[in-house]
Scaffold this motif. Structure first.
Motif, mmCIF file in Angstrom:
data_model
loop_
_atom_site.group_PDB
_atom_site.id
_atom_site.type_symbol
_atom_site.label_atom_id
_atom_site.label_comp_id
_atom_site.label_asym_id
_atom_site.label_seq_id
_atom_site.Cartn_x
_atom_site.Cartn_y
_atom_site.Cartn_z
ATOM 1 N N LYS A 1 50.492 0.408 3.526
ATOM 2 C CA LYS A 1 50.746 1.151 4.758
ATOM 3 C C LYS A 1 52.182 0.929 5.226
ATOM 4 C CE LYS A 1 49.620 3.528 8.480
ATOM 5 N NZ LYS A 1 49.407 4.980 8.409
ATOM 6 N N LEU A 2 52.660 -0.304 5.138
ATOM 7 C CA LEU A 2 54.043 -0.600 5.508
ATOM 8 C C LEU A 2 55.013 0.224 4.654
ATOM 9 C CD1 LEU A 2 54.264 -4.470 6.045
ATOM 10 C CD2 LEU A 2 54.900 -2.709 7.673
ATOM 11 N N SER B 1 54.410 2.966 2.974
ATOM 12 C CA SER B 1 54.274 4.411 3.217
ATOM 13 C C SER B 1 54.981 4.819 4.507
ATOM 14 C CB SER B 1 52.793 4.792 3.270
ATOM 15 O OG SER B 1 52.156 4.185 4.384
ATOM 16 N N ILE B 2 54.938 3.965 5.536
ATOM 17 C CA ILE B 2 55.657 4.272 6.785
ATOM 18 C C ILE B 2 57.151 4.412 6.511
ATOM 19 C CG2 ILE B 2 56.358 3.286 9.002
ATOM 20 C CD1 ILE B 2 53.541 2.179 9.297
ATOM 21 N N SER C 1 58.137 7.560 4.537
ATOM 22 C CA SER C 1 57.978 8.834 5.236
ATOM 23 C C SER C 1 59.286 9.328 5.857
ATOM 24 C CB SER C 1 56.911 8.696 6.333
ATOM 25 O OG SER C 1 57.327 7.773 7.340
ATOM 26 N N ILE D 1 62.163 2.950 11.930
ATOM 27 C CA ILE D 1 61.063 2.388 11.130
ATOM 28 C C ILE D 1 60.346 1.299 11.914
ATOM 29 C CG2 ILE D 1 60.513 1.075 9.045
ATOM 30 C CD1 ILE D 1 62.797 2.543 7.647
ATOM 31 N N LYS E 1 58.036 2.894 14.469
ATOM 32 C CA LYS E 1 56.829 3.489 13.895
ATOM 33 C C LYS E 1 55.842 2.431 13.427
ATOM 34 C CE LYS E 1 55.417 7.308 10.951
ATOM 35 N NZ LYS E 1 55.874 8.388 10.045
ATOM 36 N N ILE E 2 56.353 1.281 12.925
ATOM 37 C CA ILE E 2 55.459 0.182 12.525
ATOM 38 C C ILE E 2 54.743 -0.373 13.744
ATOM 39 C CG2 ILE E 2 55.428 -2.181 11.629
ATOM 40 C CD1 ILE E 2 57.682 -1.401 9.736
ATOM 41 N N GLU F 1 53.980 1.199 16.402
ATOM 42 C CA GLU F 1 52.985 2.168 16.888
ATOM 43 C C GLU F 1 51.764 2.250 15.978
ATOM 44 O OE1 GLU F 1 55.002 5.854 17.159
ATOM 45 O OE2 GLU F 1 56.342 5.243 18.796
ATOM 46 N N GLY F 2 51.975 2.149 14.658
ATOM 47 C CA GLY F 2 50.891 2.460 13.734
ATOM 48 C C GLY F 2 50.184 1.283 13.102
ATOM 49 N N LEU F 3 50.655 0.041 13.294
ATOM 50 C CA LEU F 3 50.037 -1.106 12.622
ATOM 51 C C LEU F 3 49.723 -2.209 13.614
ATOM 52 C CD1 LEU F 3 51.977 -1.666 9.266
ATOM 53 C CD2 LEU F 3 49.647 -0.874 9.569
#
Length: 523
Positions: free
Chosen positions: A450-451, A453-454, A457, A494, A497-498, A500-502
């Motif tokens: 997941k890291l 892929s973030i 992106s 980056i 976004k990490i 927010e998403g993890l």
């Protein structure tokens, strides 16, 4: 007549005596002659045998003498041949040495002639150089005068300008050299650090333990569930009130689940319930009595756990209250990882790294064991566990080095000692290894993917790598699409976004790498 007969007998007797005397004489003479002949023959025989033996012995001696003479002649000829060979070899070596000496003499003569010729040449060159130097000095003096006239500078002013320029050049070269040395030292230090950390991880065989928030108590039969619940649930309520944990009686066969975040309370509830099941008397009064007894015993158990941890690590002279707090860490978890086991693991790692770096082994282990001591009371005292731990260590007479390392192990303050940096490294190794915390291998791999892929992106990213168990992500960008200023913005985007998403423990370092390479091939 008688007289005549007497005379006659007498005469006959005389005659007989003479006869027998003569006969005996003849016989003795014959016997003597016969014995003489026998003796003579025997003597001849002995002489003949003696002569034969003498002849045989003489022939044998002659043969032996001939053999000895032949052998001596052979040995003499052999020795003579060897001596002749040695003399020939010696003569050959002497001749060779004479030839070598002659060659060396010739070589020395030739070199001597060459040296004499070179000396003459050098002497003539020196004379020529002296002449040229004199001419050059005159030319330089003339040029110096012309330069002073053209530039309008004196000799001292020109010298200062030249020295200033040389000083600037030397500083620039020194800066370049210093940068190169720093880069080489950093690369070497990184390599050595990886080697030491890898060795420490290999030598530290730690358990992959994950603590949960529930405990299971096995029952001898499902009939015991009713007795645990009691009439109108009074037994289960009394147990929950006395221990502070939730007692779950569900459809699980022959088992009761104890749920709670406080491991000490959950352990007290488990031990109390097991004793109640063994005793068979389950009612509110008995429950309160057993729970109080187990609580008192738990204090002894906590102290024994602390003493055992200190003994296992080899740390001595700890304050009794520090030992008690260490025992409480046995019943404290962080992200599912047992804190006492984590502290022991950090102590082992610090000991190994300290041994490799030739620094105080015992002090390193002491810091590793005590670095999370603040977690034993962090729910009772306000502040971070690093600050609480350093205050506790200072209160119970630990050295300033230990106090500082505990307070700095999560960057609450700037580390000032090598041991303070080592405890950060050992803490990170223990906490981030796969299986250390409540995270299965599948979840761990998914989090790393997941890291990556973030990071992938974002536009302009060539490749992203999650390293250090997900504590850092390195992003390689395409240099023709991302410039230096955009790389800073990309790292910030980056990171956002990490966040927010993890969901993750600790912090994640984002490193953006931009590199331009020019490659050509000579054919």
């Amino acid at each position: 007549m008688f007289n005549n007969m007497s005379v006659t007998y007498i005469g006959l007797g005389i005659l007989g005596g003479v006869f027998f005397f003569f006969l005996g004489y003849m016989i003795r003479k014959y016997v003597a002659r016969w014995k003489g002949k026998v003796a003579e023959e025997r003597a001849k025989t002995i002489l003949a045998e003696t002569k034969r033996e003498t002849d045989n012995r003489r022939r044998e001696v002659e043969i032996e003498a001939k053999d000895l003479l032949h052998k001596m002649r052979i040995d003499f000829e052999k020795e003579t041949k060897e001596r002749r060979q040695e003399l020939a070899n010696l003569e050959r070596r002497l001749i060779q040495k004479e030839e070598n000496i002659d060659k060396k003499v010739d070589l020395l003569d030739r070199r001597e002639r060459e040296v004499v010729a070179k000396e003459r040449s050098i002497y003539s060159r020196e004379k020529s150089l002296v002449t040229r130097r004199r001419e050059l000095d005159e030319i330089l003096a003339e040029e110096r005068n012309k330069l002073q006239q053209i530039s309008g500078l004196s000799k001292e002013e020109a010298k200062k300008i030249l020295l200033k320029r040389m000083e600037n050049d030397a500083k620039r070269e020194a800066a370049v050299m210093l940068k190169r040395v720093e880069d080489e030292t950093k690369a070497k230090a990184d390599k050595e650090a990886r080697k030491i950390i890898g060795l420490a991880i290999q030598r530290c065989a730690a358990d992959h333990t994950v603590e949960s928030t529930v405990s299971v108590v096995n029952l001898p039969s499902d009939d015991m569930k009713g007795r645990i619940i009691g009439r109108e649930g009074r037994n289960i309520r009394a147990l929950e009130i006395a221990t502070g944990v939730d007692v779950i009686v569900d459809d699980t066969p022959e088992a009761v689940i104890l749920s709670g975040f406080d491991i000490v309370k959950r352990e007290i509830a488990r031990l109390s319930l097991e004793r109640l099941l063994e005793d068979g008397r389950i009612h509110p009064g008995r429950i309160e009595e057993v729970v109080e007894k187990v609580k008192r015993e738990m204090e002894n158990t906590i102290r024994e756990e602390g003493e055992k941890a200190a003994f296992d690590i080899g740390v001595a002279n700890l304050h009794p209250e520090i030992i008690r707090l260490l025992g409480r860490l046995r019943y404290r978890t962080s992200y599912g990882q047992n804190v006492l086991q984590h502290s022991k693991e950090v102590a082992y790692l610090m000991g190994i790294i300290a041994s490799e770096l030739k620094i105080d082994f015992n002090l390193a282990r002491r810091i590793g064991l005590l670095h999370d001591i603040g977690k034993a009371v962090s729910h009772e005292v306000e502040g971070t566990h690093a600050k609480i731990g350093s205050d506790l260590a200072k209160r119970y007479n630990e050295s300033d080095i230990v106090v500082h390392a505990i307070e700095a192990h999560h960057q609450d303050i700037e580390p000032k000692t090598l041991l303070a940096v080592l405890v950060q490294a050992a803490d990170a190794i223990s906490a981030t290894r796969p299986g250390a915390r409540r995270e299965t291998l599948e979840t761990y791999i998914k989090r790393l993917e997941k890291l990556e892929s973030i990071a992938d992106s974002f536009k302009g990213v060539d490749k992203a790598y999650a390293i250090q168990a997900g504590r850092e992500i390195r992003v390689i960008v395409q240099p023709n699409m991302i410039d230096d200023s955009q790389a800073v913005v990309l790292a910030r985007d980056i990171t956002g976004k990490i966040e927010e998403g993890l969901e993750y423990p600790g912090q994640i370092k984002v490193t953006v790498i931009r590199e331009t390479r020019a490659i050509e091939y000579a054919k």
